[in-house]
Design a protein around this motif. Structure first.
Motif, PDB file in Angstrom:
ATOM      1  N   VAL A  59      -3.284  11.063  -2.135  1.00  0.00           N
ATOM      2  CA  VAL A  59      -2.985  10.786  -0.584  1.00  0.00           C
ATOM      3  C   VAL A  59      -3.589  11.607   0.294  1.00  0.00           C
ATOM      4  O   VAL A  59      -3.956  11.280   1.362  1.00  0.00           O
ATOM      5  CB  VAL A  59      -1.418  10.446  -0.340  1.00  0.00           C
ATOM      6  CG1 VAL A  59      -1.264  10.303   0.875  1.00  0.00           C
ATOM      7  CG2 VAL A  59      -0.902   9.191  -1.366  1.00  0.00           C
ATOM      8  N   GLY A  63      -6.349   9.666   1.863  1.00  0.00           N
ATOM      9  CA  GLY A  63      -5.803   9.146   3.256  1.00  0.00           C
ATOM     10  C   GLY A  63      -6.584  10.317   4.416  1.00  0.00           C
ATOM     11  O   GLY A  63      -6.689   9.771   5.429  1.00  0.00           O
ATOM     12  N   TRP A  66      -9.736   9.175   5.128  1.00  0.00           N
ATOM     13  CA  TRP A  66      -9.862   7.743   5.768  1.00  0.00           C
ATOM     14  C   TRP A  66      -9.691   8.036   7.405  1.00  0.00           C
ATOM     15  O   TRP A  66     -10.171   7.698   8.215  1.00  0.00           O
ATOM     16  CB  TRP A  66      -8.872   6.739   5.341  1.00  0.00           C
ATOM     17  CG  TRP A  66      -8.735   5.570   6.144  1.00  0.00           C
ATOM     18  CD1 TRP A  66      -9.595   4.501   6.145  1.00  0.00           C
ATOM     19  CD2 TRP A  66      -7.981   5.301   7.159  1.00  0.00           C
ATOM     20  NE1 TRP A  66      -9.259   3.660   6.887  1.00  0.00           N
ATOM     21  CE2 TRP A  66      -8.091   4.096   7.751  1.00  0.00           C
ATOM     22  CE3 TRP A  66      -6.920   6.221   7.792  1.00  0.00           C
ATOM     23  CZ2 TRP A  66      -7.454   3.699   8.644  1.00  0.00           C
ATOM     24  CZ3 TRP A  66      -5.927   5.644   8.746  1.00  0.00           C
ATOM     25  CH2 TRP A  66      -6.373   4.349   9.243  1.00  0.00           C
ATOM     26  N   LEU A  90      -7.455  -1.846   6.736  1.00  0.00           N
ATOM     27  CA  LEU A  90      -6.264  -1.400   5.736  1.00  0.00           C
ATOM     28  C   LEU A  90      -7.001  -1.030   4.392  1.00  0.00           C
ATOM     29  O   LEU A  90      -6.700  -0.141   3.548  1.00  0.00           O
ATOM     30  CB  LEU A  90      -5.184  -2.469   5.780  1.00  0.00           C
ATOM     31  CG  LEU A  90      -4.172  -1.942   4.733  1.00  0.00           C
ATOM     32  CD1 LEU A  90      -3.102  -1.132   4.893  1.00  0.00           C
ATOM     33  CD2 LEU A  90      -3.182  -3.484   4.602  1.00  0.00           C
ATOM     34  N   PHE A  91      -8.102  -1.955   3.913  1.00  0.00           N
ATOM     35  CA  PHE A  91      -8.678  -1.793   2.609  1.00  0.00           C
ATOM     36  C   PHE A  91      -9.368  -0.489   2.603  1.00  0.00           C
ATOM     37  O   PHE A  91      -9.249   0.202   1.458  1.00  0.00           O
ATOM     38  CB  PHE A  91      -9.540  -2.967   2.665  1.00  0.00           C
ATOM     39  CG  PHE A  91     -10.278  -2.887   1.119  1.00  0.00           C
ATOM     40  CD1 PHE A  91      -9.697  -3.291  -0.211  1.00  0.00           C
ATOM     41  CD2 PHE A  91     -11.848  -2.683   1.339  1.00  0.00           C
ATOM     42  CE1 PHE A  91     -10.589  -2.829  -1.224  1.00  0.00           C
ATOM     43  CE2 PHE A  91     -12.434  -2.684   0.056  1.00  0.00           C
ATOM     44  CZ  PHE A  91     -11.694  -2.798  -1.314  1.00  0.00           C
ATOM     45  N   LEU A  93      -8.506   2.137   3.985  1.00  0.00           N
ATOM     46  CA  LEU A  93      -7.262   3.450   3.693  1.00  0.00           C
ATOM     47  C   LEU A  93      -6.919   3.140   2.542  1.00  0.00           C
ATOM     48  O   LEU A  93      -6.799   4.381   1.774  1.00  0.00           O
ATOM     49  CB  LEU A  93      -6.204   3.048   4.761  1.00  0.00           C
ATOM     50  CG  LEU A  93      -4.909   3.923   4.368  1.00  0.00           C
ATOM     51  CD1 LEU A  93      -5.555   5.105   4.606  1.00  0.00           C
ATOM     52  CD2 LEU A  93      -3.857   3.431   5.376  1.00  0.00           C
ATOM     53  N   VAL A  94      -6.742   2.204   1.735  1.00  0.00           N
ATOM     54  CA  VAL A  94      -6.202   2.146   0.409  1.00  0.00           C
ATOM     55  C   VAL A  94      -7.143   2.375  -0.654  1.00  0.00           C
ATOM     56  O   VAL A  94      -6.836   3.338  -1.655  1.00  0.00           O
ATOM     57  CB  VAL A  94      -5.435   0.640   0.027  1.00  0.00           C
ATOM     58  CG1 VAL A  94      -5.203   0.552  -1.416  1.00  0.00           C
ATOM     59  CG2 VAL A  94      -4.436   0.454   0.828  1.00  0.00           C
ATOM     60  N   ILE A  97      -7.758   6.152  -1.470  1.00  0.00           N
ATOM     61  CA  ILE A  97      -6.451   6.943  -2.031  1.00  0.00           C
ATOM     62  C   ILE A  97      -6.462   6.485  -3.313  1.00  0.00           C
ATOM     63  O   ILE A  97      -6.168   7.485  -4.434  1.00  0.00           O
ATOM     64  CB  ILE A  97      -5.318   6.439  -1.195  1.00  0.00           C
ATOM     65  CG1 ILE A  97      -5.266   6.911   0.339  1.00  0.00           C
ATOM     66  CG2 ILE A  97      -3.969   6.587  -2.000  1.00  0.00           C
ATOM     67  CD1 ILE A  97      -4.164   6.302   1.038  1.00  0.00           C
ATOM     68  N   ILE A  98      -6.749   5.350  -3.668  1.00  0.00           N
ATOM     69  CA  ILE A  98      -6.513   4.653  -5.111  1.00  0.00           C
ATOM     70  C   ILE A  98      -7.639   5.326  -6.267  1.00  0.00           C
ATOM     71  O   ILE A  98      -7.415   6.232  -7.079  1.00  0.00           O
ATOM     72  CB  ILE A  98      -6.327   3.333  -5.314  1.00  0.00           C
ATOM     73  CG1 ILE A  98      -5.535   2.847  -4.665  1.00  0.00           C
ATOM     74  CG2 ILE A  98      -6.740   2.745  -6.774  1.00  0.00           C
ATOM     75  CD1 ILE A  98      -5.364   1.212  -4.564  1.00  0.00           C
TER      76      ILE A  98
END
Length: 811
Positions: A59, A63, A66, A90-91, A93-94, A97-98
């Motif tokens: 994160v 994060g 991002w 939003l994509f 951002l995710v 992290i993943i």
């Protein structure tokens, strides 16, 4: 390239906000530092903690990158409005992290091997680049976005290199300073990737399309600050959590290390509490053997089922066996016990075997050589039928004990005889001490009697010789008057001497009143000056608002006069007598209770009293004056008066410095008006009837003569019973004049009480030379007291006072 793009339409030029650019770089550096720090917690964690800290690091890294990218996008402006697609944003951002979390897990699974790190770096780098270009695709401006392939490739390479370095650093624990340096390099690399990718992008407004008017869809600076602040807060909280976890981990490690050291120490100690125990056991066995030999204790074991006994060498020696047979077994224990002790020993053994407790006994043995010895036995049972124990030869000890018992009995007899003798001596000593005290009392009484007899015989000589001379008709008038004056003065001296004796014994009848001490002392100044003579200066120092005192005013004046005369006698060449008075609150001392007192000090500038005599000046008949100049009763009289009044007396004196005598008298709480003397009314010419009650015929006759000489009508009776009979029969005199001490059941005090209760307006005048009852209690209210011997004028004054008491009551 730009030339070709111009053919497609208008190329839009954009610019970056420097402050937001700096903010984006700062976020990248902070995100890198946080990710490296959290990666360190991944290495230290176990179980679910690994997944927790891996997620936190992902994160922070993904994060943070991002947030850097988004803030950097907001730092860029075009001359056309810009909006963002929320889902693509939003994509973007995710995705990092993943993928970053996946990369951390991949590196950890590969145990840090290089190929795993490189593979994970490529995946994470591509995902970061994908995040960037996804975010770029989320920007809607109405223009067509074109990329420079070379710069795109460079940005992708920068992303892969930065991700690989970050993953590699996550495997190594570094100090804060190197970690911060690495974070700065990584942050600049990530920011460089973004701005390289931005440099690769060109926005072209197609030909024929007008430039849209209006502002962008979001207020970019505010949004950038919000994103940056939120990201910084999240990263700060992550660092704080890592800090606390690191502290707790360090504490746990220290505690584990301490516990490990303690465990190792305990193990070492146990290995050593075991080796030492084994050694101690061996030493104990050796010591026990030595102790048994030194104490002469033989050990044995008997089996009562077979009656056979086994023993050690020492026990064999105690039984008188030869050396070769001392350790032989299978002997019967009954063979060695004295025949007379065998039955009692068996009787004692039965309950011991049944109850299973320790067994103690003494018995005689007959050794093989025929010698009898006394053995002390102590044993314990080994169920079901065996017993083990020790034996000791106590023959000599018992013989010594018998001698000691004889000696003890003899000593007790001697002590009893000596105690009786000492008690007899003590009784004789107490008897001798009592006889000595009685002798001292008799000596003191003889001294007192001799001194009093000397003074009284002198006074009686004056009276008897004067009376004999007055019988001679040839005595001239002037000489007759001189003789009469001498006889009267002798009577006064006798009364003074008696008063001093009573004062010393605290037996004088005091009549305490509320006295204004300041007024009394001021009124005595002139009397003292006349009495002490012109060579003595009298000074007074009286504290303002001096308290009232509860004291006999006449005795107070006599005490002050006595002390002043003593001071004068100590100053043959003249000097100063000072009388001081002040208020004092005193603690308890001796017989004097704590409370408020009036303190009177009589001070002189005389010769002073030597210290070795100071403790004796209060003894009766002791005087520092030459023979014939003092009776030695002055200070004892003052002491008796003061202590009988509830006060105390103290003396301070230095040779050549003078003497100070302090009197403390109890404060009176009554009103001051009660202390003011009532002005005497002029001597009335009124005369009346006097009932004289006196058992002594001569004294009664003289009293009647004195009264009749002054015009009173008298009736003389010799007992209180006669007086009461006359009063009850109806006779009502003007005054009852009665002695206090009389034979019979009723005395003067009882007569006064009955008269005051039955006839309240009847005045009563009591007279006495001394009364034990009057010294203990005050007379009834309204009763006057006249001391014996009295002068005619004193009798007249007392009668006048008694009659004046009657007048207010009658009114």
């Amino acid at each position: 390239m730009h030339g070709n793009l111009h053919e497609l339409g208008e190329v839009l030029g954009g610019h970056h906000d420097p402050a937001l650019v700096a903010l984006s770089v700062g976020i990248a550096i902070l995100a890198s530092f946080t990710a490296l720090d959290l990666a360190g917690r991944v290495r230290a964690a176990h179980g679910w903690g690994v997944r927790l800290w891996t997620g936190a690091a992902a994160v922070a890294m993904g994060g943070g990158i991002w947030a850097m990218h988004f803030v950097a996008m907001l730092a860029f402006t075009l001359p056309v409005p810009i909006t963002f697609d929320p889902w693509l944003t939003l994509f973007s951002l995710v995705l990092p992290i993943i993928v970053t979390g996946f990369g951390f897990g991949l590196v950890r699974r590969g145990a840090g091997r290089t190929r795993w790190v490189v593979s994970a770096g490529i995946v994470v780098g591509i995902s970061i680049a994908t995040m960037h270009y996804t975010g770029m695709a989320a920007m809607h401006s109405g223009a067509v976005l074109h990329y420079d392939p070379v710069l795109v490739a460079v940005s992708l390479l920068v992303a892969v290199v930065a991700a690989t370095v970050a993953l590699w650093l996550s495997l190594h624990e570094t100090a804060p300073a190197p970690k911060l340096g690495a974070a700065v390099v990584m942050g600049l690399a990530v920011a460089g990737m973004h701005y390289t990718a931005m440099a690769a992008a060109t926005w072209v407004l197609p030909a024929g399309h007008g430039r849209p008017d209006g502002a962008t869809g979001l207020e970019q600076a505010s949004l950038a600050l919000g994103v940056g602040s939120t990201t910084a807060l999240i990263l700060f909280l992550s660092l704080l959590a890592a800090l606390f976890d690191r502290r707790f981990s360090a504490l746990a490690q220290r505690e584990a290390a301490v516990a490990l050291r303690e465990s190792e120490a305990r193990a070492a100690m146990l290995s050593a509490e075991r080796a030492a125990a084994e050694a101690a056991l061996r030493v104990g066995e050796t010591r026990l053997h030595i102790a048994l030999e030194a104490a002469g204790l033989g050990t044995w074991e008997v089996d009562f089922a077979t009656g056979q006994v086994q023993w050690d060498e020492t026990m064999g020696a105690l039984l008188g066996l030869p050396p070769a047979a001392r350790e032989s077994a299978a002997r019967r224990w009954q063979d060695f016990v004295h025949s007379e002790d065998l039955s009692p020993l068996r009787a004692a053994l039965r309950p011991a075997m049944k109850e299973g407790g320790p067994f103690v006994a003494e018995f005689r043995v007959r050794r093989q050589d025929g010698v009898e010895r006394v053995m002390a036995l102590r044993a314990a049972q080994l169920p079901p039928t065996r017993m083990v124990g020790v034996c000791q030869d106590v023959t000599q000890a018992r013989a010594a004990q018998a001698v000691l018992e004889r000696d003890r009995q003899e000593l007790e007899r001697l002590v009893e005889e000596r105690t009786a003798a000492l008690l007899q001596v003590a009784r004789q000593r107490r008897r001798a001490e009592e006889e000595a005290r009685q002798a001292e009392k008799l000596a003191a009484l003889g001294h007192l009697t001799g001194a009093v007899a000397h003074d009284f015989n002198n006074l009686l000589q004056v009276v008897t010789s004067g009376a004999a001379l007055l019988r001679q008709p040839s005595i001239a008038g002037a000489k007759r008057e001189a003789i009469l004056d001498g006889m009267i003065q002798a009577g006064r001296s006798a009364r003074d001497l008696t008063g001093r004796l009573l004062a010393f014994a605290r037996r004088q009848a005091l009549h305490p009143e509320v006295v204004d001490v300041a007024e009394r002392l001021s009124g005595m100044s002139e009397l003292l000056r006349r009495t002490l003579g012109s060579g003595i200066e009298v000074r007074t120092s009286i504290e303002p608002d001096l308290w009232l005192a509860k004291v006999d005013p006449g005795q107070l004046e006599v005490a002050i006069l006595n002390l002043a005369v003593n001071g004068r006698d100590a100053m043959p060449d003249g000097g100063v007598v000072t009388i001081e008075a002040r208020n004092a609150t005193l603690d308890k001392e001796g017989e004097r209770p704590a409370g408020e007192y009036v303190c009177i000090v009589v001070r002189d500038t005389g010769q002073g009293i030597p210290q070795h005599l100071l403790d004796r000046v209060l003894e009766p008949f002791f005087t520092t004056k030459p023979t014939g100049y003092g009776t030695g009763l002055g200070l004892p009289q003052v002491l008796g008066f003061v202590r009988q009044s509830g006060g105390d007396l103290s003396i301070r004196s230095e040779v050549g410095e003078g003497t100070a005598v302090s009197l403390v008298l109890p404060r009176a709480l009554e009103e001051a008006a009660a202390a003011r003397p009532v002005s005497a009314a002029p001597n009335s010419a009124r005369r009346g009837t006097i009932l004289v009650v006196e058992d002594n015929v001569e004294v009664g006759t003289l009293a009647v003569s004195l009264l009749e000489e002054r015009g009173y009508i008298t009736r003389h009776v010799r007992s209180a019973e006669e007086a009461l009979s006359l009063l009850r029969s109806g006779m009502m005199p003007d005054v009852v004049f009665s002695d206090v001490v009389m034979p019979g059941g009723v005395g003067g005090m009882e007569l006064a009480r009955i008269a005051r209760e039955s006839w309240p307006s009847l005045p009563v005048l009591l007279t006495t030379g001394y009364s034990e009852q009057l010294s203990r209690t005050s007379p009834p209210d309204g009763v006057e007291i006249l001391p014996k011997p009295y002068q005619p004028e004193e009798l007249s004054a007392a009668l006048d006072r008694a009659l004046r008491r009657k007048e207010p009551e009658a009114a």
